[in-house]
Design an enzyme around this catalytic site. Structure first.
Site, PDB file in Angstrom:
ATOM      1  N   CYS A  42     -67.879  79.512 -36.550  1.00 29.57           N
ATOM      2  CA  CYS A  42     -68.032  79.157 -35.456  1.00 29.57           C
ATOM      3  C   CYS A  42     -68.955  77.865 -35.216  1.00 29.57           C
ATOM      4  O   CYS A  42     -68.638  76.825 -34.496  1.00 29.57           O
ATOM      5  CB  CYS A  42     -68.547  80.043 -34.437  1.00 29.57           C
ATOM      6  SG  CYS A  42     -69.597  81.140 -35.310  1.00 29.57           S
ATOM      7  N   HIS A  87     -72.565  78.981 -28.318  1.00 27.72           N
ATOM      8  CA  HIS A  87     -73.564  78.462 -29.203  1.00 27.72           C
ATOM      9  C   HIS A  87     -74.196  77.021 -29.028  1.00 27.72           C
ATOM     10  O   HIS A  87     -73.216  76.194 -28.616  1.00 27.72           O
ATOM     11  CB  HIS A  87     -72.834  78.235 -30.846  1.00 27.72           C
ATOM     12  CG  HIS A  87     -72.737  79.713 -31.417  1.00 27.72           C
ATOM     13  ND1 HIS A  87     -72.922  80.828 -30.923  1.00 27.72           N
ATOM     14  CD2 HIS A  87     -71.990  79.898 -32.497  1.00 27.72           C
ATOM     15  CE1 HIS A  87     -72.533  81.848 -31.982  1.00 27.72           C
ATOM     16  NE2 HIS A  87     -72.094  81.297 -32.982  1.00 27.72           N
TER      17      HIS A  87
END
EC number: 1.2.1.11
Lengths: 345, 345
Positions: B132, B251
C-alpha cells in the site's frame, strides 16, 4: 539577578494549558518560590488555581502587576508578550517568554538549558522559550553535534494540545460525534483563525500554523530558524514538514540527519545516553522505541529507532518524542528559571 | 490471456477488508465479469456477499477452485498465496496477488498500472500487487522521473486498516474505552503476533510490521525494494520511516526527493497535473492540500504541499495521500486486471 533564598514569580496566562503546567512544574521541580502571582486577561481573572496546596486568585494583568517580581513566566500569546514584557522588564523582572514574539530578536537569548544555557549570560531582561517542536529536536541534535551537523530532514507528528485546550476539547468532541455517527462542526483545525477547516478525528493535516509566502508554514520555519539560533549554526540545512495528528499530548518527529563524517548508530546511542534529560529507548528485539503516550506528563525527551541510512554512512535516522506542553513549553521555561537562579550572584 | 467479451473471476480472501473492496471496485469500475467465485478459508466459508445485486456464498478455497477461472485476485496473506497461487496458475488462471509472497521474485511483475503496465507483458501467471505505502509513492514519483530520481526520504502516516478490519475495530474499541475512562486491553498494535503491545488511540507508533536484522521494519524495506523494482531504478536511494497513526483509512506520506537536476515546484506541478490518476491539491492561499479523510473511498492518489527545499534547488518536498485499501490494494489490483484485459488477444 540577585542571589536570594527564594524568588518572587509571576505567571502570565496562568489559566491556559501551558500556564497550568508552569505551576505544576514549579511544584514538581521544587523551585524556590517565595510567592507567585497568577495573571491573565480580564476575561480569565477571578478564577482560582492551586499552588502548593494554596488557592490563589487569578488577577487581571496590568503593567504594575510586575512590580516586586523576580521572574515572570509568560504564556499568553505573542500580542500579550509584546505588550507586557517591556513593562515587566522596566519594573525589574526577568521575563521568560513562551510566545514567538521575541524568539528571533538578536538580543534575546533563545534557550534550551541542556543545549545553550550559556546564552543566558547575555540576556537583557527577556529570554525566549523556543517552539515545542524545536525544543525536543534540539535536545537530540545537540548530543550529536561533535559529529558535525550538516542537514536535518524532519517530518513531525504534532499533538493537538499544541493549539491549546480548545483544540484538545475539539478533537474529543469530533471523536465522540464520529462514534455517535453524527456530523461535527469543524471550526478549529488546522488553524482557528482561517476560514477553511478540516476534520481532525482519524485524520492527519499537513498544516501547523499559517502558511508563509515561501509555501512553508510558520511552524516549519520555526524549526529552521530557531534550530539555527539555538545551535549557533546559521548555515545548518533544515528541511521541515510539520503535520498535525490526532494525538492529545506529545509531539513525535521522524528525523534524518547528515553529518560531516560517518557516524554509526552505536556511536550515536553512546552520546545520546550521556546527554542530559535525553532518554534512549531503542531496542528492536524488545520492541522498544518512544511514542507520545509513553512521554505524556514527563519532562524528558525520548529517542529511538536510531539506525544508519541505507545508502549513506554520514546519515542517521531516528525518532524523537516529548510532551509538547512540558519539555516543549512549561518544563523548559521552568528549567530556564532554574538556570537563572543557578547563575544568580 | 485470450480475448473474450467477459472474464471469469475469483477472489481469494473475499471476506477481508481488501477482498470486499475488490468486489466493490470490480462493480464501480464496471469490469467485464462473466462470473465470480468468492473464496476464503474454511473458517469464513458460508458467509454471503453481494456482487452486482446478487448474493453469492463464499466457498472454502481448494486447488480445484481455480479451474475455469481467468483472473484470480488474491488477498488472503502470504501463506495462502504461496499455497494456492501455483495451483491456480497450473489450472490456467492468472493470479493478481496482493500479498508480499511473490513481489520480489525476479520473474513476477510488480505492477502499478500508471507506472509500469509494460511489465505485465512478461508475466508467467502470477502478478504481484505492491504494498500500500509503495503504490501511492510510485504514482507521485513516476510523474517526476524525467527530472532524474536520485534520493527519496519518506516518513509515513499509515492508517490502521492496513492491518485489516481487526485493527480498525481495535482502534475504535480503544477510543471508546479512553472516552469512557476505562482501561483497554491492548493486543493488536503495532503488530498482532508480537508479545509487546502499545496503545494506538491518540498515539503514533514508529513500527509498521516486524523489525528486520538491519533495524528497519519490513514495511520500510518494502518501500525501498519495491520502489526500485517498479521504477526499474535498482540504485535509487530510499530513506524510509514507517509510522502508524490513529487514522482508519488513508495513508499519508511526507516525501523529500532529490533529483539529478534543479526542479521548480511549478515544473513539478505541471508534470503531476498531467499524470494519470494523480490529483494535485496544492494551494496554500486557499488552504488546499490532501489529507486522509479527503482521499477515503476514492481510487486516486493526491499530492500537495509541493515546495522546493530551502537549501537545495535539486530537492522538492511534498505530501502524498491515497486510500490504502483502494489505490493501496483492491483498486490497484483491479486496475491490473483491467490492464491484462486490455492486453488480451
Amino acid at each position: 539577578m540577585k542571589k536570594k533564598e527564594r524568588y518572587r514569580f509571576a505567571v502570565l496566562g496562568a489559566t491556559g494549558a501551558v500556564g497550568r503546567r508552569m505551576l505544576s512544574t514549579l511544584e514538581r521541580r521544587n523551585v524556590p518560590v517565595e510567592d507567585i502571582k497568577l495573571l491573565a486577561s480580564p476575561r480569565s481573572a477571578g478564577q482560582r488555581l492551586t499552588f502548593r496546596g494554596q488557592e490563589i486568585e487569578v488577577e487581571a494583568v496590568a503593567p504594575d502587576s510586575f512590580a516586586d517580581v523576580d521572574i515572570a513566566l509568560f504564556s499568553a500569546g505573542a500580542a500579550a508578550s509584546e505588550q507586557y514584557a517591556p513593562e515587566a522588564v522596566k519594573r525589574g523582572a526577568i521575563v521568560i517568554d513562551n510566545s514567538s514574539a521575541y524568539r528571533m530578536h538578536a538580543e534575546v537569548p533563545l534557550v534550551v538549558p541542556e543545549v545553550n544555557a550559556h546564552a543566558l549570560d547575555a540576556h537583557k531582561g527577556i529570554i525566549a522559550n523556543p517552539n515545542c517542536s524545536t525544543i525536543q529536536l534540539m535536545v537530540a541534535l545537540h548530543s550529536l553535534r561533535e559529529f558535525g551537523l550538516e542537514h536535518v530532514v524532519i517530518s513531525t507528528y504534532q499533538a493537538v494540545s499544541g493549539m491549546g485546550q480548545t483544540a484538545v476539547d475539539a478533537l474529543l468532541d469530533e471523536v465522540d460525534a464520529f462514534r455517535a455517527g453524527e456530523a461535527s462542526k469543524q471550526t478549529v483545525f488546522p488553524v482557528v483563525k482561517q476560514d477553511t477547516h478540516y476534520p481532525m478525528a482519524f485524520n492527519v493535516l499537513p498544516q501547523c500554523d499559517i502558511f508563509l509566502d515561501n509555501g512553508y508554514t510558520k511552524e516549519e520555519m520555526k524549526l529552521v530558524n530557531e534550530s539555527r539560533k539555538i545551535l549557533e549554526l546559521p548555515d545548518l540545512r533544515v528541511s521541515p514538514t510539520a503535520v498535525r495528528v490526532p494525538v492529545l499530548y506529545g509531539h513525535a518527529e521522524s528525523v534524518a540527519v547528515r553529518f560531516t563524517q560517518p557516524v554509526t548508530p552505536e556511536a550515536a546511542r553512546e552520546r545520546m545516553r550521556k546527554a542530559e534529560n535525553l532518554i534512549v529507548v531503542d531496542d528492536p528485539a524488545t520492541y522498544a522505541y518512544p511514542h507520545p503516550r509513553m512521554a505524556e506528563d514527563t519532562g524528558e525527551t525520548y529517542v529511538g529507532r536510531i539506525r544508519q541510512d541505507l545508502g549513506d554512512p554520514h546519515t542517521l535516522l531516528f525518532f524523537v518524542v516529548a510532551d509538547n506542553l512540558l519539555k516543549g513549553a512549561a518544563w523548559n521555561a521552568v528549567q530556564i528559571a532554574e538556570a537563572l537562579i543557578a547563575r544568580a550572584n
